[in-house]
Design a protein around this motif. Structure first.
Motif, PDB file in Angstrom:
ATOM      1  N   HIS A   9      -1.714  13.653   4.521  1.00 54.27           N
ATOM      2  CA  HIS A   9      -2.741  12.614   4.410  1.00 54.27           C
ATOM      3  C   HIS A   9      -2.475  11.682   3.221  1.00 54.27           C
ATOM      4  N   ASP A  10      -1.282  11.738   2.655  1.00 61.03           N
ATOM      5  CA  ASP A  10      -1.009  11.060   1.383  1.00 61.03           C
ATOM      6  C   ASP A  10      -0.654   9.599   1.585  1.00 61.03           C
ATOM      7  N   SER A  11      -1.641   8.783   1.875  1.00 66.33           N
ATOM      8  CA  SER A  11      -1.385   7.349   2.015  1.00 66.33           C
ATOM      9  C   SER A  11      -1.109   6.709   0.657  1.00 66.33           C
ATOM     10  N   CYS A  44       0.923  13.589  11.231  1.00 66.88           N
ATOM     11  CA  CYS A  44       0.693  12.423  10.374  1.00 66.88           C
ATOM     12  C   CYS A  44      -0.733  11.930  10.601  1.00 66.88           C
ATOM     13  N   ALA A  45      -1.520  11.942   9.544  1.00 69.54           N
ATOM     14  CA  ALA A  45      -2.901  11.492   9.639  1.00 69.54           C
ATOM     15  C   ALA A  45      -2.938   9.984   9.897  1.00 69.54           C
ATOM     16  N   SER A  69      -6.554  11.394  18.601  1.00 65.99           N
ATOM     17  CA  SER A  69      -5.544  11.423  17.552  1.00 65.99           C
ATOM     18  C   SER A  69      -4.573  12.567  17.834  1.00 65.99           C
ATOM     19  N   GLU A 112      -4.470   7.573   8.448  1.00 62.87           N
ATOM     20  CA  GLU A 112      -4.341   6.732   7.259  1.00 62.87           C
ATOM     21  C   GLU A 112      -2.912   6.698   6.738  1.00 62.87           C
ATOM     22  N   LYS A 113      -2.182   7.802   6.891  1.00 61.08           N
ATOM     23  CA  LYS A 113      -0.772   7.797   6.476  1.00 61.08           C
ATOM     24  C   LYS A 113       0.071   6.979   7.437  1.00 61.08           C
TER      25      LYS A 113
END
Length: 586
Positions: free
Chosen positions: A565-567, A515-516, A214, A518-519
């Motif tokens: 991480h704010d999906s 950017c994580a 990642s 999940e985001k």
């Protein structure tokens, strides 16, 4: 070198000193006195300059020096060391800055003087034994740990080829790098280790990795992912953002240790990289990012052949930490400067030039370098990996030049940086048309097993949107977007949404630099869902011009207005945008 020279056996005892016959720049010719083999280390002249045997012809041995040879003259002596070029590995590596021969630069002053050697120093580390005296141990097994070398614990391992009874084990305490902390089968094991840079460290077996590295960069993690233990080339011309991209990966990738090799870069650029790493906060530990980074700085004003050795040194350091069961990323910036050192050396030795003056063995040298990357089961039974990311600097941005073309043959992933994207301020300037990832099939299986079965389909759809938008780009330039059919106008709009709302990423933004996963998935799903709704609207006779006039700003700004991480925040932006589009049906 002749076959007879290759098969000469080294006599017992240390080889005797040889007389220097000729000095030509970094090349030194000396007499063959027996007991010398290819790639042996040689101490040249009164200062003992390090050099390496590169040819043996009759009674003449040719040595490449890794230092400036001013003052070396015929008639002086050179002393073969009876061993290949090797480096000292140990806990002092983490957070350190070294030259291409792994000599520390922190206390070297303004210049590293010719003949300087890495001093053992007086620093000590806290060693904690993990085996008891009398236990049977195998090669690669952990004998103890050092936890005060940095955020990553450094393990003291049984050396390759050594096994048997742990006859002695040191008690917990503080020890210097060269201190013996164990005796296994009659062999002393020290805190540090010595290893030849051109010899890969052995592993139990190489394995296929289904885990993606990642990087936190959406265009990479979504479109051109790299598996742990894989290889990447990053070709790009001047000003396309190679260094910034590599710094972003060094900061945000989920590797345990970063080995950054500045190979032939300008001194001011390397100084900027070192300063940046020392000031960056490690997102994993909260400390300095430099504390889990090993920096090898071999700038363009340093000896040419030390530049050639620096990439092998960096790889050896990476393998050293891999054998501890860690995931390592080796970043080489740039392999083009390394290849130029090979070309200069070949011209000095009179080797037959091939393409653009590079040696005929250039492809083999590049392949041998990238071949050392791997995900592996270590000798001790742990899982570790070395992922190699090599920057390529093609002169004039010519992607057909030999270094770039040969590198493309041997790497698993290619992240081509596009000059037009960079000039349009689209960063990272990774070309979706000129890049590839051969790791996608195995990583798709890994995503399915990891709970994201839609990853492969999502990636395929984003790629299709970009391909369709690129196909229409030339038509738009000729006749304008208003002359296109409604669905094709929406395809052009969808391409813009993907580029600006998903692939573009700001390294200067606190919320968008990383950017994580999940985001990234949420942003891709949001852009695709909005594009699908736009197509539904034009299919239901809503004018394409009306759809194009909608303010898509909230969707495009979602990448910066939401957390790392704010999906859920991205999903809220998507729902609001879809609701606004739905109002157009009435």
């Amino acid at each position: 070198m002749t076959e007879a020279a290759e098969t000469r056996r080294r006599p017992t005892g240390r080889p005797s000193a040889s007389r220097i016959l000729r000095v030509t720049g970094p090349l030194v010719e000396m007499e063959y006195t027996g007991g010398i083999a290819m790639y042996d280390l040689v101490a040249i002249g009164p200062a003992g300059l390090p050099g390496e045997v590169v040819a043996i012809s009759g009674d003449v041995v040719t040595v490449q020096a890794y230092e400036y040879t001013g003052g070396i003259a015929p008639g002086q002596t050179a002393l073969p060391q009876g061993r290949p070029l090797s480096v000292r590995l140990g806990p002092e590596l983490l957070g350190g800055i070294f030259d291409g021969l792994l000599r520390p630069l922190a206390d070297a002053g303004d210049w590293l003087l010719p003949g300087a050697r890495a001093a053992a120093g007086e620093r000590t580390w806290s060693f904690s034994p993990l085996v008891a005296q009398g236990e049977q141990v195998a090669e690669g097994q952990v004998l103890g740990e050092i936890r005060d070398a940095g955020p990553v614990p450094v393990k003291v391992l049984v050396p390759p080829g050594c096994r048997g009874t742990a006859e002695e084990i040191a008690v917990a305490g503080r020890y210097a790098r060269d201190a013996a902390v164990a005796v296994v089968g009659g062999t002393e094991v020290t805190v540090g280790a010595v290893w030849p840079v051109r010899r890969p460290r052995p592993v139990r077996e190489r394995v296929d990795s289904h885990d993606a590295l990642s990087t936190g960069q959406r265009v990479i993690d979504l479109l051109f992912p790299v598996a742990r233990g894989s290889t990447v080339a990053v070709p790009g011309g001047f000003g396309t953002g190679k260094t910034v991209l590599l710094q972003q990966i060094a900061k945000w990738c989920d590797a345990d240790v970063i080995v950054y090799v500045g190979c032939g870069e300008r001194g001011n650029e390397m100084a900027d990289v070192i300063t940046e790493l020392s000031e960056l906060q490690d997102p994993r530990t909260g400390g300095r990012l430099a504390d889990r980074t090993v920096t090898i700085a071999n700038t363009s004003n340093m000896p040419m052949m030390a530049r050639e050795a620096s990439v092998h040194t960096g790889m050896t350091v990476g393998e050293y930490f891999r054998d501890m069961g860690l995931d390592v990323v080796v970043i080489a910036d740039s392999t083009s400067r390394w290849a130029e050192a090979l070309r200069e050396f070949a011209s000095r030795t009179g080797a037959l030039p091939a393409e653009e003056g590079y040696p005929a063995g250039l492809a083999s040298a590049i392949a041998a370098f990238y071949e050392r990357a791997s995900a592996a089961t270590t000798l001790g039974g742990d899982r570790g990996s070395v992922t190699v990311i090599g920057a390529v600097s093609p002169p004039g941005g010519d992607m057909t030049e030999p270094v770039t073309s040969h590198t493309e043959r041997f790497v698993r992933c290619l992240w081509t940086l596009d000059r037009d994207l960079a000039y349009a301020r689209h960063y990272p300037a990774v070309s979706w048309a000129g890049s590839f990832s051969r790791d996608v099939p195995v990583l798709a299986a890994g995503h399915r097993a990891g709970g994201d079965p839609a990853w492969a389909r999502r990636r395929e759809r984003v790629g299709a949107v970009l391909a369709e938008a690129d196909r229409l780009a030339d038509l738009v330039d000729l006749i304008g977007v208003a002359a296109l059919p409604a669905r094709e106008r929406i395809s052009v709009l969808a391409g813009r949404l993907v580029r600006e709302g998903l692939l573009q990423q700001s390294a200067l933004s606190e919320r968008d630099a990383y950017c994580a996963p999940e985001k990234t998935a949420a942003l891709a799903d949001a852009v695709l869902a909005v594009a699908d709704r736009c197509r539904e609207l034009v299919d239901s006779d809503v004018p394409a011009s009306s759809v194009e006039e909608i303010d898509f700003g909230p969707l495009l700004r979602a990448r910066e207005n939401t957390g790392l991480h704010d999906s859920a925040g991205v999903a809220a932006c998507r729902d609001a945008m879809l609701a606004r589009l739905e109002e157009m049906r009435s």
